[in-house]
Design a protein around this motif. Structure first.
Motif, PDB file in Angstrom:
ATOM      1  N   LYS A   1      36.198  23.703 -14.448  1.00 58.37           N
ATOM      2  CA  LYS A   1      34.946  22.942 -14.485  1.00 58.37           C
ATOM      3  C   LYS A   1      33.872  23.773 -13.810  1.00 58.37           C
ATOM      4  N   TYR A   2      32.770  23.927 -14.524  1.00 60.83           N
ATOM      5  CA  TYR A   2      31.643  24.677 -13.982  1.00 60.83           C
ATOM      6  C   TYR A   2      30.574  23.706 -13.485  1.00 60.83           C
ATOM      7  N   PRO A   3      29.961  24.043 -12.356  1.00 66.39           N
ATOM      8  CA  PRO A   3      28.936  23.160 -11.801  1.00 66.39           C
ATOM      9  C   PRO A   3      27.581  23.306 -12.496  1.00 66.39           C
ATOM     10  N   ASN A   4      26.585  22.686 -11.933  1.00 64.23           N
ATOM     11  CA  ASN A   4      25.281  22.565 -12.595  1.00 64.23           C
ATOM     12  C   ASN A   4      24.359  23.766 -12.408  1.00 64.23           C
TER      13      ASN A   4
ATOM     14  N   ILE B   1      39.838  33.028 -20.730  1.00 64.93           N
ATOM     15  CA  ILE B   1      41.087  33.056 -19.963  1.00 64.93           C
ATOM     16  C   ILE B   1      41.664  31.639 -19.832  1.00 64.93           C
ATOM     17  N   PHE B   2      40.784  30.677 -19.587  1.00 65.77           N
ATOM     18  CA  PHE B   2      41.227  29.282 -19.430  1.00 65.77           C
ATOM     19  C   PHE B   2      41.402  28.619 -20.799  1.00 65.77           C
ATOM     20  N   ASP B   3      42.224  27.582 -20.829  1.00 68.72           N
ATOM     21  CA  ASP B   3      42.426  26.837 -22.078  1.00 68.72           C
ATOM     22  C   ASP B   3      41.207  25.979 -22.411  1.00 68.72           C
ATOM     23  N   GLY B   4      40.548  25.512 -21.380  1.00 63.57           N
ATOM     24  CA  GLY B   4      39.387  24.660 -21.603  1.00 63.57           C
ATOM     25  C   GLY B   4      38.372  24.831 -20.491  1.00 63.57           C
ATOM     26  N   ILE B   5      37.141  24.389 -20.778  1.00 64.17           N
ATOM     27  CA  ILE B   5      36.115  24.366 -19.737  1.00 64.17           C
ATOM     28  C   ILE B   5      35.618  22.929 -19.617  1.00 64.17           C
ATOM     29  N   TYR B   6      34.822  22.650 -18.599  1.00 69.18           N
ATOM     30  CA  TYR B   6      34.320  21.305 -18.344  1.00 69.18           C
ATOM     31  C   TYR B   6      32.952  21.474 -17.693  1.00 69.18           C
ATOM     32  N   THR B   7      32.110  20.464 -17.811  1.00 72.39           N
ATOM     33  CA  THR B   7      30.710  20.659 -17.436  1.00 72.39           C
ATOM     34  C   THR B   7      30.233  19.703 -16.345  1.00 72.39           C
ATOM     35  N   GLY B   8      29.677  20.253 -15.302  1.00 74.41           N
ATOM     36  CA  GLY B   8      29.012  19.439 -14.274  1.00 74.41           C
ATOM     37  C   GLY B   8      27.645  19.037 -14.778  1.00 74.41           C
ATOM     38  N   THR B   9      27.505  17.790 -15.200  1.00 69.59           N
ATOM     39  CA  THR B   9      26.239  17.341 -15.792  1.00 69.59           C
ATOM     40  C   THR B   9      25.393  16.564 -14.783  1.00 69.59           C
ATOM     41  N   GLU B  10      25.825  16.576 -13.530  1.00 72.48           N
ATOM     42  CA  GLU B  10      25.063  15.844 -12.517  1.00 72.48           C
ATOM     43  C   GLU B  10      23.815  16.636 -12.152  1.00 72.48           C
ATOM     44  N   THR B  11      22.672  15.985 -12.105  1.00 79.89           N
ATOM     45  CA  THR B  11      21.433  16.679 -11.750  1.00 79.89           C
ATOM     46  C   THR B  11      20.715  16.012 -10.579  1.00 79.89           C
ATOM     47  N   ARG B  12      21.064  14.751 -10.297  1.00 84.01           N
ATOM     48  CA  ARG B  12      20.510  14.040  -9.134  1.00 84.01           C
ATOM     49  C   ARG B  12      18.980  13.916  -9.223  1.00 84.01           C
ATOM     50  N   ASP B  13      18.329  13.883  -8.078  1.00 83.49           N
ATOM     51  CA  ASP B  13      16.874  13.687  -8.114  1.00 83.49           C
ATOM     52  C   ASP B  13      16.185  15.047  -8.257  1.00 83.49           C
ATOM     53  N   PRO B  14      15.283  15.179  -9.256  1.00 81.95           N
ATOM     54  CA  PRO B  14      14.681  16.495  -9.494  1.00 81.95           C
ATOM     55  C   PRO B  14      13.792  16.962  -8.342  1.00 81.95           C
ATOM     56  N   VAL B  15      13.265  16.034  -7.596  1.00 82.92           N
ATOM     57  CA  VAL B  15      12.337  16.408  -6.527  1.00 82.92           C
ATOM     58  C   VAL B  15      13.036  16.387  -5.167  1.00 82.92           C
ATOM     59  N   TYR B  16      13.705  15.280  -4.876  1.00 85.74           N
ATOM     60  CA  TYR B  16      14.178  15.059  -3.513  1.00 85.74           C
ATOM     61  C   TYR B  16      15.580  15.591  -3.223  1.00 85.74           C
ATOM     62  N   SER B  17      16.264  16.138  -4.231  1.00 85.34           N
ATOM     63  CA  SER B  17      17.545  16.763  -3.894  1.00 85.34           C
ATOM     64  C   SER B  17      17.351  18.280  -3.947  1.00 85.34           C
ATOM     65  N   ASP B  18      18.106  19.008  -3.154  1.00 87.27           N
ATOM     66  CA  ASP B  18      17.701  20.385  -2.838  1.00 87.27           C
ATOM     67  C   ASP B  18      17.804  21.376  -3.985  1.00 87.27           C
TER      68      ASP B  18
ATOM     69  N   ILE C   1      45.585  20.793 -15.621  1.00 82.98           N
ATOM     70  CA  ILE C   1      44.959  20.943 -14.299  1.00 82.98           C
ATOM     71  C   ILE C   1      43.503  21.346 -14.486  1.00 82.98           C
ATOM     72  N   ILE C   2      42.635  20.670 -13.761  1.00 80.61           N
ATOM     73  CA  ILE C   2      41.217  21.048 -13.779  1.00 80.61           C
ATOM     74  C   ILE C   2      40.850  21.591 -12.403  1.00 80.61           C
ATOM     75  N   LEU C   3      40.016  22.633 -12.394  1.00 76.58           N
ATOM     76  CA  LEU C   3      39.511  23.158 -11.124  1.00 76.58           C
ATOM     77  C   LEU C   3      38.139  22.557 -10.885  1.00 76.58           C
ATOM     78  N   ASP C   4      37.951  21.918  -9.755  1.00 76.13           N
ATOM     79  CA  ASP C   4      36.612  21.438  -9.433  1.00 76.13           C
ATOM     80  C   ASP C   4      35.766  22.633  -8.999  1.00 76.13           C
ATOM     81  N   ASP C   5      34.485  22.444  -9.111  1.00 72.17           N
ATOM     82  CA  ASP C   5      33.364  23.370  -8.889  1.00 72.17           C
ATOM     83  C   ASP C   5      33.481  24.614  -8.035  1.00 72.17           C
ATOM     84  N   PHE C   6      34.540  24.765  -7.296  1.00 74.67           N
ATOM     85  CA  PHE C   6      34.478  25.765  -6.229  1.00 74.67           C
ATOM     86  C   PHE C   6      35.296  27.024  -6.492  1.00 74.67           C
TER      87      PHE C   6
END
Ligand SMILES: [Zn+2]
Length: 672
Positions: A221-224, A242-259, A165-170
């Protein structure tokens, strides 16, 4: 995934070129549009191929609860799965059971699981602990008994259905209800929440999951937004254990136009950073389709994840992979991502061809491209930087340095073994940082600190108490190494000079903090010209057997990219002096270097750029791994010529090359 736009009022809608309804957050209008867009008859003829996966990594797709909720309909699922897998190879699917008050019923989850298993696809579960994910996010409250009970029940339900089971970002909390305020007491929110979520990880997630399914593998899974995790209780110190594994949010989107304004380089750096936190335990990187203005940016995020040597890439998400290819994402340039080539018909294993129809194809095209050479790359290497757990300061700065062509390797432990260390303001969270810097210098090593770290440390000759409550002396503070003064005074500048060298100009004026120093106690290696005055850009002092450098960071970190190429090259010569290859050229060109004489040069610029690669003398030619082209270098000296002295002997081989916009080249250094 960090912050992403599900609210209709967001500026993203315009940037992304589609409305929230098409993203499937409100009904599934986007999906209907996709399905209406192609003939069902074609689907039946073009059975999905059971083509072998990629050679150098696994590819996974994440299906959120609202997608899984529809998977009880076998026809609905089969047609969509066929469309996706004609365009991208998929080894694994994550089936989410819960997100934002939608819990998928067991019968539907099991039907979906059976479908994918019958296709030979690995299946895992997923959970997103949100109450509401439209912005601003509403997470669970982990202080109220009812919500804790609900979180635990979701875990147990999912652990009965899956062995992974993976936990998404939240799995964080931003709750400031009265119960949370009372529970926080006198602690800061960060202190309170990292403890709260450490406990929640044990008692509401990992503990209950293992109780119902002892063999379940639990992955977080940890976010960016790693710099700010402590604020919402993501605990990088305790949870990865504590967890068996971790996972990485590698999404960065647009450096200027995303918040979030994340720099492209983070897609690589964050994977390496998390790998350093749990060596061998970082399962992969994760990229969504949000927040980009042109397709190259989407592809770059996938590539950077794999350049960091992630063993798995997760494509978020199932319905977004079925979104029609946005033609407006065709950029004005043609770089490594060739839009026309991507749109060419795909040849299936049975010899038939099919036209690209949805976002699965740009993903597949991008993954195929790098799969050709990833196996030739060794282990990533970079300049060591240190970020203590739960620290913050000069936020995300290592990514800007990476964008300046200096390979970065970020670690949660002080990298005492490294001959060169780069420290930013966040290092101030280590109460023994001055003593550690001194030790490096006494050992004859180089330490480069930022103006921000010095400013944060100055005037603090403090003592501190260790875990056993023994008083430990920090000594005279940072001034014990060098006496500088960095206040709030700024200078505006666009001219730069190395001692007695030519003056170089930046295109734009930049604003920097003024570093004041005591003449002849420390010295300017590079300085700026400001009116009839000047200030240090790279400053240095000898201490014992080593050398401390202070790098001036502009008020706006993005102004690092405005430093002239010649200035950046001098900074690289200090920071990356141990690397066998260095970049000579402007910023927004990154280097990814591996321990087997292979490296990648990648430009994030919108126009072609001429750069030089400065390599150790033992490397006399470069072989372009993608084209087999050979580049021959010239022996050159990187030492300054002194007045009245002959040209210094060559110490490096220099290769000239051009990099197309948003493109990378991959090289192998060869010896004579
Ligand atoms: Zn609360």
């Amino acid at each position: 995934m960090g912050r992403f736009p599900f609210d209709s009022g967001s500026k993203y809608n315009k940037i992304q070129g589609f409305t929230h309804k098409e993203m499937g957050s409100n009904g599934d209008n986007g999906m209907r549009k996709v399905i209406a867009g192609f003939a069902v008859g074609v689907l039946i003829l073009m059975c999905s191929t059971s083509a072998k996966g990629y050679q150098n990594f696994k590819a996974a797709i994440y299906a959120p609860a609202r997608d899984v909720n529809q998977m009880g309909d076998a026809n609905w699922l089969a047609s969509r799965w066929d469309e996706i897998t004609r365009q991208v190879k998929v080894d694994k699917i994550y089936l989410e059971t819960y997100r934002s008050e939608l819990l998928v019923d067991e019968k539907t989850v099991l039907a979906a699981k059976k479908f994918f298993e019958s296709k030979g696809v690995k299946v895992a579960g997923g959970i997103t602990y949100t109450i509401k994910e439209s912005f601003p996010f509403q997470t669970f409250c982990y202080t109220t008994p009812e919500q804790r009970k609900k979180a635990k029940e979701i875990t147990e339900y999912t652990a009965r259905l899956f062995d992974e089971i993976i936990l998404d970002d939240f799995f964080f909390t931003n709750c400031k209800c009265e119960t949370c305020i009372k529970a926080k007491g006198d602690k800061s929110w960060s202190e309170f929440r990292i403890d709260l979520m450490k406990g929640a990880a044990r008692s509401l997630v990992v503990g209950p999951a293992k109780a119902v399914n002892p063999k379940v593998k639990m992955v977080i899974k940890y976010p960016n937004w790693y710099e700010h995790f402590q604020g919402c209780g993501f605990n990088l110190e305790a949870q990865p254990k504590i967890f068996d594994g971790i996972y990485t949010g590698t999404e960065t989107r647009d450096p200027v136009y995303s918040d979030q304004h994340l720099q492209q380089y983070e897609g690589y750096l964050i994977y390496r950073y998390f790998e350093n936190i749990k060596p061998g335990g970082n399962g992969g990187g994760w990229v969504d389709t949000f927040g980009v203005r042109y397709m190259d940016r989407y592809a770059e995020q996938l590539w950077l994840t794999l350049f960091a040597k992630a063993p798995e890439i997760t494509l978020f998400n199932f319905s977004l992979m079925l979104r029609p290819i946005p033609q407006e994402y065709r950029a004005q340039w043609q770089g490594s991502f060739d839009f026309n080539e991507m749109m060419q018909p795909i040849k299936l294993a049975d010899g038939k061809t099919v036209a690209p129809s949805s976002m699965a194809r740009p993903a597949g095209y991008s993954l195929e491209m790098v799969d050709k050479f990833l196996g030739k790359l060794g282990n990533p290497v970079g300049v060591k930087s240190y970020k203590p757990y739960h620290s913050v300061g000069e936020d995300f700065l290592q990514n800007y340095i990476g964008m300046c062509g200096i390979p970065m390797d970020l670690s949660p432990e002080f990298p005492a073994e490294a001959n060169v260390i780069f420290l930013t303001e966040s290092a101030k969270f280590d109460k023994t940082i001055v003593a550690k810097i001194k030790k490096q210098l006494v050992d004859g090593k180089t330490v480069v600190i930022t103006s921000g770290l010095y400013k944060a440390m100055q005037g603090q000759p403090f003592d501190w108490f260790d875990d056993a409550h023994h008083r430990q002396a920090q000594g005279g503070g940072i001034e014990d190494i060098v006496e500088l003064r960095i206040g709030d005074e700024k200078a505006r500048t666009k001219q730069f000079q190395r001692r007695w060298g030519p003056v170089y100009e930046s295109k734009q004026e930049i604003i920097i903090p003024q570093i004041k120093y005591l003449t002849n106690d420390s010295s300017e290696e590079i300085f700026c010209l400001a009116g009839s005055n000047g200030y240090p850009i790279l400053h240095s002092t000898d201490y014992a057997n080593g050398k401390l450098y202070i790098l001036t960071i502009p008020d706006n970190y993005g102004d690092l990219y405005n430093l002239p190429a010649e200035v950046l090259t001098q900074i690289r010569a200090v920071l990356a002096k141990e690397m066998y290859v260095r970049l000579d050229g402007p910023a927004q060109v990154a280097m990814f270097v591996y321990d087997n004489d292979t490296f990648i040069v990648e430009s994030f610029r919108d126009e072609p750029v001429d750069v030089k690669i400065v390599a150790d003398m033992r490397i006399s030619k470069l072989s372009d791994i993608l084209t087999a082209e050979e580049l021959f270098g010239e022996a050159a000296s990187t030492q300054p010529r002194r007045l009245g002295q002959p040209e210094p002997a060559p110490d490096k081989t220099v290769f000239k090359m051009t990099i197309k916009p948003h493109s990378f080249r991959v090289f192998k250094g060869k010896q004579p």
